[in-house]
Enzyme design. Structure first.
Site, PDB file in Angstrom:
ATOM      1  N   TYR A 135       0.929  -1.245  -0.495  1.00  0.00           N
ATOM      2  CA  TYR A 135       0.081  -0.150  -0.220  1.00  0.00           C
ATOM      3  C   TYR A 135       0.743   0.730  -0.383  1.00  0.00           C
ATOM      4  CZ  TYR A 135      -4.663  -2.550   0.385  1.00  0.00           C
ATOM      5  OH  TYR A 135      -5.784  -3.033   0.546  1.00  0.00           O
ATOM      6  N   LYS A 194       3.760 -15.287   4.993  1.00  0.00           N
ATOM      7  CA  LYS A 194       4.119 -16.371   4.342  1.00  0.00           C
ATOM      8  C   LYS A 194       6.139 -16.267   4.191  1.00  0.00           C
ATOM      9  CE  LYS A 194       3.507 -18.329   0.604  1.00  0.00           C
ATOM     10  NZ  LYS A 194       2.782 -19.635   0.559  1.00  0.00           N
ATOM     11  N   ASP A 228      -2.121 -18.551   3.238  1.00  0.00           N
ATOM     12  CA  ASP A 228      -3.134 -19.411   1.669  1.00  0.00           C
ATOM     13  C   ASP A 228      -3.430 -19.996   3.129  1.00  0.00           C
ATOM     14  OD1 ASP A 228      -0.208 -20.389   2.630  1.00  0.00           O
ATOM     15  OD2 ASP A 228      -0.503 -21.131   0.722  1.00  0.00           O
ATOM     16  N   ASP A 252      -6.211  -7.873   3.970  1.00  0.00           N
ATOM     17  CA  ASP A 252      -6.855  -6.899   3.385  1.00  0.00           C
ATOM     18  C   ASP A 252      -8.110  -7.788   3.034  1.00  0.00           C
ATOM     19  OD1 ASP A 252      -9.005  -5.224   1.555  1.00  0.00           O
ATOM     20  OD2 ASP A 252      -7.088  -5.851   0.092  1.00  0.00           O
ATOM     21  N   ASP A 256     -11.542  -9.347   4.675  1.00  0.00           N
ATOM     22  CA  ASP A 256     -12.638 -10.030   3.252  1.00  0.00           C
ATOM     23  C   ASP A 256     -13.319 -11.139   3.815  1.00  0.00           C
ATOM     24  OD1 ASP A 256     -13.107  -6.777   2.721  1.00  0.00           O
ATOM     25  OD2 ASP A 256     -13.488  -7.762   0.644  1.00  0.00           O
TER      26      ASP A 256
END
Ligand code: IPM
Ligand code: MN
Length: 359
Positions: A135, A194, A228, A252, A256
């Site tokens: 970002y 990750k 993941d 982000d 969701d």
């Protein structure tokens, strides 16, 4: 007395914000504090009229408030990215709201797409770092427009950003973790990263996480999940989670997923928090232009944002009362959270919550 800047924004933003303000005012009367509201009209309409998104002068004004309550940003006639970058991201960065706090909580009576999971299993919080990562806009093009065009966009973090976010997350886990909320298990902070591929950025996160945890929070259990796998377990075993901390981009995306497991955008709220400055609270759903002005949209996400705002301002009793009222309304009143299928209008849902808070 709290000075609150209200930015209702676009689409259904204004209608849900009215309900959030209704509940705030009721809570203020009931719990003996005052709120002084100032409205700002930043959003798509103003942009179309004046070409302004969030001018620097407005940012200076916003710094004078105790908190900001935001409705929704997004306008069908404005190209994607302009309002998001110009208003939402600009405020987050300029006001250094370095935490994006997103509870994933299934309220009773709310339908979840997760089979055999209920409010006991779906009850955790994501602490999303809110100023770094992909970002920051670090990157660029070379040879743009040619077949050899190169585009680079970098995930950027410094130790300071990571440490201050982890500090917030550990403190949050200490205060609001599973044990603290009577669930009988250890308070747990999980790092979502990750480390197998992003061997620089999430290596930094993991070292900082383990160092801070071992030195300052020996009583908080530390878990680690790749992003993941996090998605997989959020669906299969959401009860494993208590507090999750992660970078901006993963945060982000996973929030969701979290939002849909808690019943969708009608209920999901978020706080852009600067613990030392001005924080901004928003329903994480969009402006839902097709429902605008019909009085059918669900105001609970906006009401939950106001609840988080009071909690952050230190009005914990008032915040708890709003949460209980929402629990009552979802558990015994609403037919559904979906727009037009609640069994009540937007204003009636606001009234139901406010009446319960007032009791
Ligand atoms: C969110 C949104 C924003 C983000 C967009 C609108 C810039 O998706 O608040 O999660 O990516 O942070
Ligand atoms: Mn998002």
């Amino acid at each position: 007395m709290y000075k609150i800047a209200v930015m209702p924004g676009d689409g259904t933003g204004p209608e849900v914000t009215v309900e959030a303000v209704k509940v705030l005012k009721t809570a203020a009367d009931k719990f003996g504090f005052k709120i002084d509201l100032t409205e700002f009209d930043f959003g798509g309409e103003r942009y179309k009229r004046t070409g302004e998104t969030l001018p620097d002068s407005a940012l200076e004004e916003l710094r004078q408030f105790d908190a900001i309550l935001l409705g929704a940003i997004g306008h069908p006639d404005v190209a994607p990215g302009i309002l998001e970058k110009g208003i939402l991201l600009k405020a987050r960065f300029a006001l250094d709201q370095y935490i994006n706090l997103r509870p994933v909580k299934l309220f009773p009576g709310v339908e979840t797409p997760l089979k055999d999971k209920g409010p006991d299993e779906i009850d955790y919080v994501v602490v999303r770092e809110n100023t770094g990562d992909l970002y920051t806009g670090t990157g660029g093009f070379t040879m743009k427009g040619t077949p050899q065009e190169v585009a680079v966009q970098s995930a950027v973090y410094n130790r300071f950003q990571v440490d201050r976010c982890l500090k917030y997350a550990f403190e949050y886990a200490k205060k609001h973790g599973k044990k603290a909320r009577g669930k009988g298990e250890e308070n747990t902070l999980a790092l979502c990263g990750k480390t197998n591929v992003l061997t620089y950025v999430y290596d930094l996160w993991e070292r900082a996480f383990n160092e801070m945890g071992a030195a300052e929070y020996p009583d908080i259990r530390r878990d680690y999940y790749h992003v993941d796998a996090t998605c997989m377990w959020m669906v299969k075993n959401p009860e494993w989670f208590d507090v999750i901390v992660t970078g901006n981009m993963f945060g982000d995306i996973i929030t969701d997923l979290g939002a849909i497991t808690q019943g969708g955008m009608g209920i999901a709220a978020g706080g852009n928090i600067n613990p030392e400055g001005v924080s901004m609270f928003e329903p994480i759903g969009g402006s839902a232009p097709k429902y605008t002005g019909q009085g059918v949209i669900n105001p609970l996400a906006a009401i939950c944002s106001a609840q988080m705002m009071l909690d952050t301002l230190g009005e914990e009793k008032a915040a708890a009362a709003i949460e209980q009222a929402v629990t009552y309304v979802t558990g015994s009143k609403l037919k559904s959270l979906a727009a037009g299928r609640m069994g009540y209008s937007t204003a009636e849902v606001g009234d139901l919550v406010a009446e319960k808070v007032a009791e």
